[in-house]
Design an enzyme around this catalytic site. Sequence first.
Site, PDB file in Angstrom:
ATOM      1  N   TYR A   1      31.829  34.158  30.343  1.00 38.64           N
ATOM      2  CA  TYR A   1      30.874  34.099  29.568  1.00 38.64           C
ATOM      3  C   TYR A   1      29.882  32.732  29.176  1.00 38.64           C
ATOM      4  O   TYR A   1      29.413  33.413  28.379  1.00 38.64           O
ATOM      5  CB  TYR A   1      31.592  34.361  28.087  1.00 38.64           C
ATOM      6  CG  TYR A   1      32.445  36.205  28.391  1.00 38.64           C
ATOM      7  CD1 TYR A   1      33.050  36.593  29.567  1.00 38.64           C
ATOM      8  CD2 TYR A   1      33.140  35.942  27.140  1.00 38.64           C
ATOM      9  CE1 TYR A   1      33.655  37.939  29.582  1.00 38.64           C
ATOM     10  CE2 TYR A   1      34.887  36.775  27.238  1.00 38.64           C
ATOM     11  CZ  TYR A   1      34.470  37.667  29.001  1.00 38.64           C
ATOM     12  OH  TYR A   1      34.991  38.280  29.569  1.00 38.64           O
TER      13      TYR A   1
ATOM     14  N   LYS B   1      42.463  34.171  40.023  1.00 37.43           N
ATOM     15  CA  LYS B   1      42.616  35.025  41.496  1.00 37.43           C
ATOM     16  C   LYS B   1      42.165  34.120  42.215  1.00 37.43           C
ATOM     17  O   LYS B   1      41.367  33.560  42.630  1.00 37.43           O
ATOM     18  CB  LYS B   1      40.798  35.617  40.850  1.00 37.43           C
ATOM     19  CG  LYS B   1      40.499  36.587  41.911  1.00 37.43           C
ATOM     20  CD  LYS B   1      42.183  37.929  41.863  1.00 37.43           C
ATOM     21  CE  LYS B   1      41.369  39.050  42.723  1.00 37.43           C
ATOM     22  NZ  LYS B   1      42.592  39.790  43.767  1.00 37.43           N
TER      23      LYS B   1
ATOM     24  N   ASP C   1      45.427  40.135  38.641  1.00 43.16           N
ATOM     25  CA  ASP C   1      45.611  41.255  38.857  1.00 43.16           C
ATOM     26  C   ASP C   1      46.840  42.327  38.396  1.00 43.16           C
ATOM     27  O   ASP C   1      47.680  42.983  37.794  1.00 43.16           O
ATOM     28  CB  ASP C   1      45.330  42.468  39.887  1.00 43.16           C
ATOM     29  CG  ASP C   1      45.675  41.541  41.809  1.00 43.16           C
ATOM     30  OD1 ASP C   1      45.714  40.195  41.101  1.00 43.16           O
ATOM     31  OD2 ASP C   1      45.057  41.887  41.928  1.00 43.16           O
TER      32      ASP C   1
ATOM     33  N   ASP D   1      40.387  37.074  27.683  1.00 43.13           N
ATOM     34  CA  ASP D   1      40.086  38.309  26.725  1.00 43.13           C
ATOM     35  C   ASP D   1      41.204  39.406  27.448  1.00 43.13           C
ATOM     36  O   ASP D   1      41.448  39.850  26.499  1.00 43.13           O
ATOM     37  CB  ASP D   1      38.776  38.343  26.756  1.00 43.13           C
ATOM     38  CG  ASP D   1      37.926  39.124  25.731  1.00 43.13           C
ATOM     39  OD1 ASP D   1      38.294  39.093  25.238  1.00 43.13           O
ATOM     40  OD2 ASP D   1      36.772  39.636  26.570  1.00 43.13           O
TER      41      ASP D   1
ATOM     42  N   ASP E   1      44.053  41.174  24.849  1.00 48.04           N
ATOM     43  CA  ASP E   1      44.345  42.306  24.193  1.00 48.04           C
ATOM     44  C   ASP E   1      45.454  43.336  25.342  1.00 48.04           C
ATOM     45  O   ASP E   1      45.838  44.014  24.082  1.00 48.04           O
ATOM     46  CB  ASP E   1      42.603  43.104  24.282  1.00 48.04           C
ATOM     47  CG  ASP E   1      42.117  43.349  23.232  1.00 48.04           C
ATOM     48  OD1 ASP E   1      41.842  42.457  22.585  1.00 48.04           O
ATOM     49  OD2 ASP E   1      40.366  43.261  23.253  1.00 48.04           O
TER      50      ASP E   1
END
Length: 360
Positions: free
Chosen positions: A146, A195, A227, A251, A255
């Site tokens: 980001y 990852k 994942d 992020d 959620d």
Amino acid sequence: MKFHIALIPGDGIGPEIVTEAKKVLDRVAEKYEHVFTYESLLMGGCSIDVYGESLTDETLERAKKSDAVLLGAVGGNVGNSRWYDIEPSKRPEAGLLKIRKGLELFANIRPAYLYEELKAACPLKEEIADQGFDMVIMRELTGGLYFGTHKTEEIDGVSKATDVLTYDEKEIRRIAVKAFEIARKRRSSVISVDKANVLDASRLWRKVVNEVAADYPDVTLSHMLVDNCAMQLVKDPAQFDVILTENMFGDILSDEASMVTGSIGMLSSASLGAGKLGLYEPSHGSAPDIAGQNVANPIATILSAAMLLRYSFDLDEEAAAVEAAVKQVLAEGYRTTDIMSEGCQLVGTKEMGDLITARI
Ligand code: NAD
């Protein structure tokens, strides 16, 4: 002990829920013989009305001088409010970015806890929900994808977009230290999510987290690919204590984790920097649709105040007392509208605050 707290009620339901959280903090001070002093600061639409911008430099400086900041929520009805007819850098939500940056907050913590009494709201299978879960997601807040370079260009008539993902070892080390410190206050387990099978940034992440782990032999560390983590959160959430991860993965995962708890009015959060100063706020917004009606659920803000006690003031026993009071009130069957179910007793924002305060 003596602490100074900056209160930022904000807009919408913000003033109502912060009033209840302050009531709880006052009770903690009284019972445990601390002195909490407060100052109320303007941020969001209410600040635009007075100063023409969401957060003035002077207000930010005052927040910096406090020991902790407790925020309600900012913003109005986005489609129908005078606060959105002005340039984006002055709108209510701009204050949120400015205060997080100004206080140099790089670690965001969101707990996901399944209350026995609210299991019916959990969207997971009954046999999974029955095991319960109690985790925190620690998300890096100021680096990664980001904050990398973003560009869109046209090469030989073909549009191409590029976003750069970068982490340096200092950024990784400081958040890893926070995660291990917080794990020590909980069940001493960190699962670092990356990852590393694909990304260099993740391989560096894993290496640095392993180095930091050497200083915390009492904390168990394991690594999980993102994942797999997304899958495990709905398959076996009970396995998680502290999830440590980078900005974008955090992020998405935070959620997902909060969704499985069922109610937005229950979700607290904290943003921390290098020192003890932190910003504590509910995960929900200013809910202008229910503002001023004494129906908002103040529990997310009250639980954020409990995090403030634990992480900024190191008052672990006091924080646990607030959390226990919330549990007790739920066990006794009191509910605000958003978490109401059959056979329970409906109460308003103020009454819920009073009930929790009385049980500390
Ligand atoms: P929201 O979280 O304010 O509301 C979503 C829904 O949840 C609404 O129906 C609301 O009534 C309900 N709700 C939220 N909190 C509740 C509570 N404590 N008790 C009971 N019900 C609750 O999200 P939104 O409607 O998308 O945004 C409203 C405003 O809040 C916007 O201006 C938005 O920009 C702002 N916002 C601020 C923050 C923040 O200050 N950190 C975060 C998100 C949204």
